[in-house]
Design an enzyme around this catalytic site. Structure first.
Site, PDB file in Angstrom:
ATOM      1  N   LYS A  61      21.228 -23.238  68.136  1.00  0.00           N
ATOM      2  CA  LYS A  61      20.424 -23.607  69.304  1.00  0.00           C
ATOM      3  C   LYS A  61      20.851 -22.762  70.505  1.00  0.00           C
ATOM      4  O   LYS A  61      22.012 -22.805  70.917  1.00  0.00           O
ATOM      5  CB  LYS A  61      20.628 -25.102  69.598  1.00  0.00           C
ATOM      6  CG  LYS A  61      19.925 -25.577  70.849  1.00  0.00           C
ATOM      7  CD  LYS A  61      20.154 -27.063  71.099  1.00  0.00           C
ATOM      8  CE  LYS A  61      19.620 -27.457  72.451  1.00  0.00           C
ATOM      9  NZ  LYS A  61      20.006 -28.825  72.847  1.00  0.00           N
ATOM     10  N   ILE A 329      25.823 -36.927  72.732  1.00  0.00           N
ATOM     11  CA  ILE A 329      26.937 -36.572  71.843  1.00  0.00           C
ATOM     12  C   ILE A 329      28.026 -35.884  72.676  1.00  0.00           C
ATOM     13  O   ILE A 329      29.217 -36.082  72.459  1.00  0.00           O
ATOM     14  CB  ILE A 329      26.445 -35.708  70.657  1.00  0.00           C
ATOM     15  CG1 ILE A 329      25.546 -36.577  69.753  1.00  0.00           C
ATOM     16  CG2 ILE A 329      27.611 -35.127  69.867  1.00  0.00           C
ATOM     17  CD1 ILE A 329      24.871 -35.836  68.620  1.00  0.00           C
TER      18      ILE A 329
HETATM   19  C1  LIG Z   1      15.747 -41.855  71.163  1.00  0.00           C
HETATM   20  C2  LIG Z   1      17.115 -41.264  71.132  1.00  0.00           C
HETATM   21  C3  LIG Z   1      17.260 -39.886  70.954  1.00  0.00           C
HETATM   22  C4  LIG Z   1      18.535 -39.308  70.982  1.00  0.00           C
HETATM   23  N1  LIG Z   1      18.666 -37.951  70.868  1.00  0.00           N
HETATM   24  C5  LIG Z   1      19.890 -37.380  71.054  1.00  0.00           C
HETATM   25  C6  LIG Z   1      20.067 -35.974  71.020  1.00  0.00           C
HETATM   26  O1  LIG Z   1      19.137 -35.199  70.759  1.00  0.00           O
HETATM   27  N2  LIG Z   1      21.305 -35.487  71.255  1.00  0.00           N
HETATM   28  C7  LIG Z   1      22.370 -36.294  71.525  1.00  0.00           C
HETATM   29  O2  LIG Z   1      23.468 -35.798  71.804  1.00  0.00           O
HETATM   30  N3  LIG Z   1      22.240 -37.631  71.473  1.00  0.00           N
HETATM   31  C8  LIG Z   1      21.043 -38.193  71.256  1.00  0.00           C
HETATM   32  N4  LIG Z   1      20.923 -39.552  71.243  1.00  0.00           N
HETATM   33  C9  LIG Z   1      22.117 -40.371  71.306  1.00  0.00           C
HETATM   34  C10 LIG Z   1      22.791 -40.391  69.936  1.00  0.00           C
HETATM   35  O3  LIG Z   1      21.882 -40.864  68.970  1.00  0.00           O
HETATM   36  C11 LIG Z   1      24.023 -41.280  69.953  1.00  0.00           C
HETATM   37  O4  LIG Z   1      24.840 -40.909  71.020  1.00  0.00           O
HETATM   38  C12 LIG Z   1      24.821 -41.117  68.679  1.00  0.00           C
HETATM   39  O5  LIG Z   1      24.015 -41.303  67.565  1.00  0.00           O
HETATM   40  C13 LIG Z   1      25.986 -42.080  68.632  1.00  0.00           C
HETATM   41  O6  LIG Z   1      25.554 -43.373  68.527  1.00  0.00           O
HETATM   42  P1  LIG Z   1      26.658 -44.540  68.439  1.00  0.00           P
HETATM   43  O7  LIG Z   1      27.629 -44.190  67.378  1.00  0.00           O
HETATM   44  O8  LIG Z   1      27.177 -44.820  69.775  1.00  0.00           O
HETATM   45  O9  LIG Z   1      25.804 -45.816  68.001  1.00  0.00           O
HETATM   46  P2  LIG Z   1      25.147 -46.182  66.584  1.00  0.00           P
HETATM   47  O10 LIG Z   1      24.610 -44.986  65.893  1.00  0.00           O
HETATM   48  O11 LIG Z   1      24.203 -47.304  66.867  1.00  0.00           O
HETATM   49  O12 LIG Z   1      26.355 -46.715  65.715  1.00  0.00           O
HETATM   50  C14 LIG Z   1      26.911 -47.976  65.934  1.00  0.00           C
HETATM   51  C15 LIG Z   1      27.880 -48.294  64.808  1.00  0.00           C
HETATM   52  O13 LIG Z   1      28.501 -49.537  65.068  1.00  0.00           O
HETATM   53  C16 LIG Z   1      28.377 -50.370  63.925  1.00  0.00           C
HETATM   54  N5  LIG Z   1      28.290 -51.752  64.389  1.00  0.00           N
HETATM   55  C17 LIG Z   1      27.479 -52.272  65.330  1.00  0.00           C
HETATM   56  N6  LIG Z   1      27.713 -53.587  65.467  1.00  0.00           N
HETATM   57  C18 LIG Z   1      28.716 -53.888  64.607  1.00  0.00           C
HETATM   58  C19 LIG Z   1      29.408 -55.087  64.274  1.00  0.00           C
HETATM   59  N7  LIG Z   1      29.129 -56.264  64.855  1.00  0.00           N
HETATM   60  N8  LIG Z   1      30.374 -55.030  63.333  1.00  0.00           N
HETATM   61  C20 LIG Z   1      30.682 -53.857  62.729  1.00  0.00           C
HETATM   62  N9  LIG Z   1      30.053 -52.702  62.989  1.00  0.00           N
HETATM   63  C21 LIG Z   1      29.087 -52.729  63.917  1.00  0.00           C
HETATM   64  C22 LIG Z   1      27.113 -49.906  63.216  1.00  0.00           C
HETATM   65  O14 LIG Z   1      27.161 -50.237  61.856  1.00  0.00           O
HETATM   66  C23 LIG Z   1      27.202 -48.396  63.450  1.00  0.00           C
HETATM   67  O15 LIG Z   1      28.018 -47.800  62.472  1.00  0.00           O
HETATM   68  C24 LIG Z   1      19.664 -40.141  71.154  1.00  0.00           C
HETATM   69  C25 LIG Z   1      19.509 -41.523  71.264  1.00  0.00           C
HETATM   70  C26 LIG Z   1      18.255 -42.080  71.258  1.00  0.00           C
HETATM   71  C27 LIG Z   1      18.116 -43.574  71.400  1.00  0.00           C
END
Ligand SMILES: Cc1cc2nc3c(=O)[nH]c(=O)nc-3n(C[C@H](O)[C@H](O)[C@H](O)COP(=O)(O)OP(=O)(O)OC[C@H]3O[C@@H](n4cnc5c(N)ncnc54)[C@H](O)[C@@H]3O)c2cc1C
Length: 483
Positions: A61, A329
Site C-alpha cells: 500500500k 491497528i
Molecule cells: C467498519 C470498520 C472498519 C475498520 N477498518 C480498519 C482498517 O481498515 N484499518 C485498521 O487499522 N483498522 C480498522 N478497523 C479497526 C479494526 O478492525 C480493529 O482495530 C481490529 O480488528 C482490532 O479489533 P479488537 O481486537 O480490538 O476487537 P475484536 O476484533 O472485536 O476482538 C475482540 C476479542 O475479544 C474477545 N472477547 C470479547 N468479549 C469476550 C469475553 N467476554 N470473554 C472472552 N473473550 C471475549 C473476542 O472473542 C475477540 O477475540 C475497522 C473497524 C471497523 C468497525
C-alpha cells in the site's frame, strides 16, 4: 498483536501471559488497511516480510486515494512520502505554492514518486539511498486481519503464551482499590493476574462493563456511526493503494488484497437507512460479492482513561475512530509500545498510568483532528451530511493548524501524532485548501532557476516510475521467492 508484542519483550523475564478469547463471540472481522508503522512492529517481532505477506494474502500500500472529497469529481492520493525534496532546508511545498501564485499550474502529485507509482499500479521496495527520489517513500500493507491474528497467535504460543478458549463473565475486585484480582470464565475457571489487558473489542468487558471508566463521545465532530462491509472478487489489476470515496451520507472504502477486495460504506444513520447504505454498497462493487453484507455499529470516541487501575484497554475496547486513514491497528501498536515502555511493577506507580493515558489521549486527539480535516476542508454542500460540517466549531488544535496553514503554508507540529507534515499537505491541497502565501525563503532563487529545479524533480520522479514494475508482477515475484 498485544500478546505477540508482550511475549517478544517479556518472555525471558519470567512474566507469564495468558490470552483469553471466545470463539462464540468472535472478532469484529474487519480492518484490512494499515499504516507504514506496522512494518516496524513486524520487524520488532522478527517476522519475515515475505512469509507475512504470503500468510495474510497481503498487498503493498503506497497510500489512499480520496475521490469526491474536496468536491464532486475531484480525486487525490495521500501518499506515504514527501512531495519533492526540501531545497536549502525549505519544504518543497512552499516552492510549489510560489509557482502556483506566479500563474503556473503545477500538479503537486507530479513531484511524488508514490503518487505516480500508485496511479500507474506500480510498486518497488524503497532502495537504501533515501536521497534517491524513487527510494524516499514509505509503504504499508492491505491484508486479511483474521489471517494476521492467526499468524500472531501461533507466534505468541511459540513464545510461551497460554491461550484459553472461554467467555469471561465475571471478575473479583479488591474491595479497597478496585483492582481486579481474577476473572471468571463461563465454565467456572478462575484466572488470576496482576495486570489485565482488555482487548475485548467494542464491549470493553473490563474497562467499561466492570470499571465503568466512561467514554469521550466525539460524535459531535465525527458523526458517522455505522458501517456495512462486504468482500468481493477482485476485478482489474492489483492495486497498491486503498480507495475512500465520499458519498452522500458518509464514504465507501475499497481495499484490494491478493485474493479478494474488501469494501464497506461508513455512514451516519441520520441521513441514510441501513438498507439504503447496503444497497448503495452492493450496487457499486467492482466484482461479484463473496458473502452477504455485514452490519457494524459504533460510536466515535475513546475511553476517558485507557489505563484504569490494573486494566489497560487496547484496540476497540479503548476507542474507535472511523477507518478513513487506516488508523485503528496503528493505535493498537501505539498502545503496545507505550505499555512496554511503561510496564508496571507490582506497586503500580500512578505515574505510569498517567503517562500512558497522556500519550494515548494525544494520539487519539491527533487522529481525530486529521480525520475531521477531510470533512471540513471541502466545498461539498450538496447533501445534508456535508452541510452539517459547514460552520462547525472545530477542536482548538485543528482550528489553529488550519489557520497557520492558510496564512503561508506553515504546519504547526504536534507533540505526538502519527501524521507528519506531508500527510497534512496531501489532504489540505488535495481538498483545495491552498494557502494565500508561502515561506519567504522560497524566494531565494530566480523564476528560471526554480522552474529548472522543479522540472528536474518531476522528470526524475517520472523516470523512476518508468523503471518500476507493475505491482501485481512485483508482488507475485516477491512472495514467490524464498524467504
Ligand atoms: C467498519 C470498520 C472498519 C475498520 N477498518 C480498519 C482498517 O481498515 N484499518 C485498521 O487499522 N483498522 C480498522 N478497523 C479497526 C479494526 O478492525 C480493529 O482495530 C481490529 O480488528 C482490532 O479489533 P479488537 O481486537 O480490538 O476487537 P475484536 O476484533 O472485536 O476482538 C475482540 C476479542 O475479544 C474477545 N472477547 C470479547 N468479549 C469476550 C469475553 N467476554 N470473554 C472472552 N473473550 C471475549 C473476542 O472473542 C475477540 O477475540 C475497522 C473497524 C471497523 C468497525
Amino acid at each position: 498483536m498485544t500478546a505477540a508484542g508482550l511475549s517478544k519483550k517479556f518472555n525471558s523475564l519470567g512474566i507469564s501471559i495468558e490470552l483469553v478469547e471466545s470463539d462464540s463471540i468472535g472478532t469484529v472481522g474487519v480492518g484490512e488497511a494499515t499504516l507504514p508503522h506496522i512494518r516496524f512492529f513486524n520487524n520488532t517481532l522478527g517476522i519475515d516480510e515475505r512469509k507475512f505477506m504470503r500468510e495474510t494474502c497481503a498487498t503493498f500500500k503506497l497510500g489512499i486515494e480520496f475521490c469526491d472529497w474536496g468536491k464532486l469529481g475531484d480525486s487525490y492520493i495521500h501518499p506515504f512520502g514527501d512531495y519533492g525534496q526540501p531545497i536549502n532546508g525549505v519544504d518543497f511545498h512552499h516552492f510549489w505554492l510560489r509557482l502556483l501564485q506566479n500563474g503556473h499550474k503545477p500538479r503537486l502529485d507530479d513531484y511524488s514518486f508514490p503518487v505516480l507509482a500508485a496511479e500507474s499500479a506500480k510498486f518497488q521496495l524503497p532502495g537504501p539511498n533515501s536521497l534517491n527520489i524513487g527510494s524516499n517513500f514509505g509503504y504499508a500493507y492491505q491484508f486479511d486481519s483474521n489471517l494476521y491474528a492467526r499468524l500472531l497467535r501461533r507466534y505468541s504460543e511459540e513464545r510461551g503464551v497460554t491461550r484459553t478458549e472461554g467467555k469471561a463473565v465475571d471478575a473479583v475486585q479488591n474491595p479497597e482499590t478496585g483492582f481486579i484480582g481474577s476473572i471468571q470464565l463461563e465454565d467456572g475457571t478462575n484466572i488470576a493476574a496482576d495486570l489485565f489487558i482488555d482487548c475485548s473489542g467494542f464491549r470493553g468487558v473490563l474497562i467499561e462493563q466492570l470499571l465503568e471508566t466512561g467514554y469521550d463521545d466525539w460524535s459531535e465532530w465525527l458523526p458517522c456511526n455505522r458501517a456495512v462491509a462486504v468482500q468481493s472478487e477482485t476485478a482489474g489489476p492489483s492495486l497498491p493503494y486503498t480507495r475512500a470515496t465520499a458519498r452522500d451520507a458518509g464514504w465507501q472504502w475499497r481495499i484490494p488484497l491478493q485474493h479478494r477486495t474488501g469494501n464497506g460504506y461508513v455512514y451516519w444513520n441520520k441521513y441514510i437507512s441501513d438498507d439504503e447504505a447496503a444497497h448503495q454498497l452492493m450496487s457499486t462493487l467492482e466484482g461479484p460479492a463473496l458473502a452477504d453484507p455485514k452490519q457494524l455499529y459504533f460510536k466515535t470516541g475513546k475511553r476517558r482513561k485507557l489505563w484504569n487501575k490494573n486494566v489497560v484497554a487496547i484496540g476497540l475496547s479503548g476507542g474507535f475512530l472511523e477507518p478513513l486513514e487506516s488508523t485503528s491497528i496503528h493505535l493498537i501498536q501505539e498502545g503496545i509500545t507505550s505499555l512496554i515502555e511503561l510496564f508496571p511493577d507490582s506497586t503500580f506507580a500512578p505515574s505510569d498510568a498517567e503517562e500512558y493515558n497522556r500519550r494515548m489521549d494525544l494520539n487519539f486527539d491527533r487522529v481525530r483532528d486529521f480525520l475531521l480535516l477531510h470533512y471540513v476542508a471541502t466545498q461539498r454542500d450538496d447533501t445534508k451530511m456535508w452541510r452539517h460540517f459547514q460552520n462547525m466549531t472545530l477542536p482548538k488544535s485543528l482550528q489553529e493548524k488550519i489557520e497557520a496553514w492558510q496564512e503561508r503554508g506553515y504546519l504547526l507540529r504536534y507533540e505526538q501524532g502519527v501524521f507528519l507534515p506531508p500527510s497534512w499537505v496531501a489532504v489540505m491541497t488535495g481538498q483545495n485548501l491552498v494557502p494565500v502565501g508561502y515561506d519567504p525563503r522560497a524566494d531565494q532563487m530566480s523564476d528560471a532557476e526554480l522552474l529548472d529545479k522543479t522540472e528536474a524533480i518531476k522528470r526524475d520522479s517520472r523516470l523512476a516510475v518508468t523503471e518500476t514494475p507493475d505491482h501485481g508482477a512485483f508482488l507475485a515475484d516477491y512472495i514467490g521467492s524464498a524467504s
